[in-house]
Design an enzyme around this catalytic site. Structure first.
Site, short mmCIF file in Angstrom:
data_model
loop_
_atom_site.label_atom_id
_atom_site.label_comp_id
_atom_site.label_asym_id
_atom_site.label_seq_id
_atom_site.Cartn_x
_atom_site.Cartn_y
_atom_site.Cartn_z
N ASP A 117 0.84 -1.21 0.00
CA ASP A 117 0.00 0.00 0.00
C ASP A 117 0.87 1.26 0.00
O ASP A 117 1.85 1.34 0.75
CB ASP A 117 -0.86 -0.03 1.28
N GLU A 168 2.01 -0.39 -4.94
CA GLU A 168 1.06 0.65 -5.29
C GLU A 168 1.84 1.96 -5.16
O GLU A 168 1.98 2.51 -4.08
CB GLU A 168 -0.14 0.67 -4.34
C1 GLC Z 1 -4.14 3.09 -0.75
C2 GLC Z 1 -5.38 2.23 -0.70
C3 GLC Z 1 -6.53 3.06 -0.27
C4 GLC Z 1 -6.24 3.60 1.10
C5 GLC Z 1 -4.91 4.36 1.14
C6 GLC Z 1 -4.44 4.58 2.54
O1 GLC Z 1 -4.22 4.06 -1.73
O2 GLC Z 1 -5.59 1.62 -1.94
O3 GLC Z 1 -7.73 2.36 -0.26
O4 GLC Z 1 -7.26 4.47 1.51
O5 GLC Z 1 -3.89 3.63 0.50
O6 GLC Z 1 -4.06 3.37 3.13
#
Ligand code: GLC
Length: 563
Positions: A213, A272
């Site tokens: 994440d 991500e």
């Molecule tokens: C990422 C996740 C999202 C979340 C954020 C904070 O972007 O995909 O859903 O709110 O991180 O953890």
């Protein structure tokens, strides 16, 4: 015809992820086994045959850890346990075993940028007070102004509102996201050690990989004096920015890579990382996380030129890192693609700088919905038609495909959720100015009846609209032309056709048609326009809609068998 990206030998078992189809499950909204309105792990287990029948290679579970759900589970209170409302560690093991028996890998979500404010470390930090070792695990600072009542900076959180929160003794802590998500201090070796423990914990339980994440946010430079919001915005994001995409984050991933490689096969990871294209390969390198999401299709209209640019750019980036690229049309953070393609086009691809903080996708999705609403501007049928064409285009590409639960049903976003039923912190932190992400997180319709359309026996935690029943699994199962049956056929055909990771464009005489081939001669043609397009010779093995096999209608994709 020119081939992009070198043809590689077949991926070894260790590199199973290179061209995998990964299906994202948002556990609280997939299937509820115990009638509390919240999806759970036994619910997912009860649908293992559904997952196998889809033909996916792996499941990625969004967080299922103990959480107060301030951000849908991305506020983790214990990284090495299961939320009791979702099950137990034994349920997790049973689910992993059931997936493995069916040849499906298990990927879990790791949230290393922040914990929940209910995590024992944060509770300890609050109690231990200023200057304590417990506070050093987070980013506590004194305020400014004569009595310290002004936050250290005027920075904004990604979800809206201030990025600093004051605690009882007057100090402030930094949070990129909601106030219930305090950011960890990645300069602290204890933080490093604890995440290594977490990665081993799940790897030892048989997990095959990890989705990381906001992988570009962990490390920070909060050396004083801190810049103002305006000054911060002017600092280039080139590896030394105080908050985003710092080069030193790769020291963390080098450590993790050493852990992943101690397993056989090595555990995979996908970042991500909302970073400029030129910096994606750093995350995707084999020495770092090994793969990184490419979100460009989330930011593109259903448009031939944009799709081609996205494909060319990302195959070139993958070639630079040696990884495979990843294609995504929907996930739990964005407006579902059937709905995006049913609303007026945006007209431009998001720029590299907009991509860095992760904000534009939510913003764009939200503003489309806010300005378009669901009716009358939403073209429901056209949206699904274009979504099916885009999905078949994507599934024909080399690299891995990440699917989001419900897209295989052609589900639309749920726009009309009442304010009192909303859950997404973005909605609350912007006082409703941003509608948030609840609309893509509504529990799946499995059947046409009952309090939750087969999701469970009780009213679901987010309300399902009546029209969800039209897209129920039971309905689509029985309908030969349904989106579900199309996805099943596509995934089976993709598995049979899969070949090297190269793509060759075939020049067409239409700028609204894209045509490519794969090394074994498999051809994919997408007509983004409205005029029918005469197909080349060959057997059409799959199409996003029914036609006579010679002229591809507008807004459709056909797959042609290798000669
Ligand atoms: C990422 C996740 C999202 C979340 C954020 C904070 O972007 O995909 O859903 O709110 O991180 O953890």
């Amino acid at each position: 015809m020119s081939f992009l990206a070198a043809s590689r030998p077949e991926a070894s078992a260790a590199e199973w992820w290179r061209q995998a189809v990964v299906y994202q499950i948002y556990p609280r909204s997939f299937a509820d086994s115990n009638g509390d309105g919240l999806g759970d792990l036994p619910g997912i287990l009860s649908r293992a045959d559904y997952l196998a029948g889809l033909g996916i290679d792996a499941v990625w579970l969004s967080p299922f850890y103990p959480s107060a759900l301030a951000d849908g589970g991305y506020d983790v209170a214990d990284y090495r346990d299961v939320d009791p409302r979702l099950g137990t560690l034994e349920d997790f093991d049973a689910l992993t075993a059931a997936l493995h028996e069916r040849g499906i890998k298990m990927i879990v979500d790791i949230v290393p940028n922040h914990t929940s404010d209910l995590h024992p470390w944060f509770r300890e930090a609050l109690e231990a007070g200023r200057g304590s070792a417990a506070r050093e695990r987070y980013l506590f600072r004194d305020g400014t102004g004569p009595d310290g009542s002004v936050p250290p900076t005027d920075w904004m959180s990604t979800f809206g509102g201030p990025a600093w929160e004051q605690v009882a003794d007057g100090q402030w802590y930094f949070h990129h996201f909601a106030r219930e998500q305090p950011d960890l201090n990645w300069d602290n070796p204890e933080v490093h050690d604890d995440f290594v423990r977490t990665l081993r914990f799940w790897s030892d339980r048989g997990v095959d990989g990890f989705r990381i994440d906001v992988a570009h946010m962990l490390t920070k430079d909060l050396t004083e004096p801190l810049p103002s919001r305006e000054q911060l915005g002017a600092i280039p994001i080139d590896g030394n920015h105080p908050l985003f995409d710092r080069d030193d984050v790769h020291e963390v991933y080098a450590e993790w890579r050493a852990v992943f490689n101690q397993y056989d096969p090595p555990r995979m990871a996908v970042a991500e990382a909302w970073v400029a294209p030129s910096r994606v390969p750093m995350y995707a390198r084999p020495e770092s996380l090994g793969q990184s999401f490419n979100f460009d299709l989330l930011l593109a209209d259903f448009d031939a030129a944009m799709f081609k640019q996205v494909v060319d750019d990302n195959l070139a980036l993958a070639a630079r890192s040696g990884s495979s690229t990843t294609w995504v049309l929907s996930n739990h953070d964005v407006v579902r693609h059937a709905t995006r393609y049913g609303l007026p086009p945006i007209g431009v691809l998001a720029s590299a700088s907009e991509r860095t903080t992760g904000e534009p996708v939510e913003r764009a999705g939200a503003s489309w919905l806010l300005s378009g609403g669901t009716a009358p501007a939403l073209d429901r049928e056209g949206g699904v038609r274009r979504a099916r064409a885009a999905s078949l285009f994507l599934l024909g590409l080399p690299g891995s495909a990440y699917l989001y639960q419900g897209e295989e049903l052609g589900l639309h976003e749920v726009a009309g959720i009442a304010p009192e039923r909303r859950q997404d912190p973005t909605f609350f932190r912007t006082e409703g100015a941003e509608i948030g992400r609840d609309g893509c997180r509504v529990p799946l319709p499995w059947t046409t009846e009952g309090a939750a359309l087969g999701f469970g026996t009780a009213a679901p935690h987010l309300p399902q609209p009546a029209w969800f029943a039209d897209s129920a699994v039971s309905v689509e199962d029985a309908e030969p032309a349904s989106t579900l049956r199309l996805y099943r056929r596509a995934l089976a055909a993709r598995r049979a056709l899969q070949s090297g990771e190269a793509l060759g464009w075939v020049v067409t005489d239409r700028d609204d048609v894209l045509h490519f081939t794969r090394p074994n001669g498999w051809q994919v043609v997408t007509n983004f326009g409205t005029e029918p397009y005469p197909l080349p010779d060959g057997e059409v093995i799959l199409a996003s809609l029914e036609f006579d096999g010679t002229e591809l209608p507008g807004q459709a994709t056909a797959w042609i068998a290798p000669a």
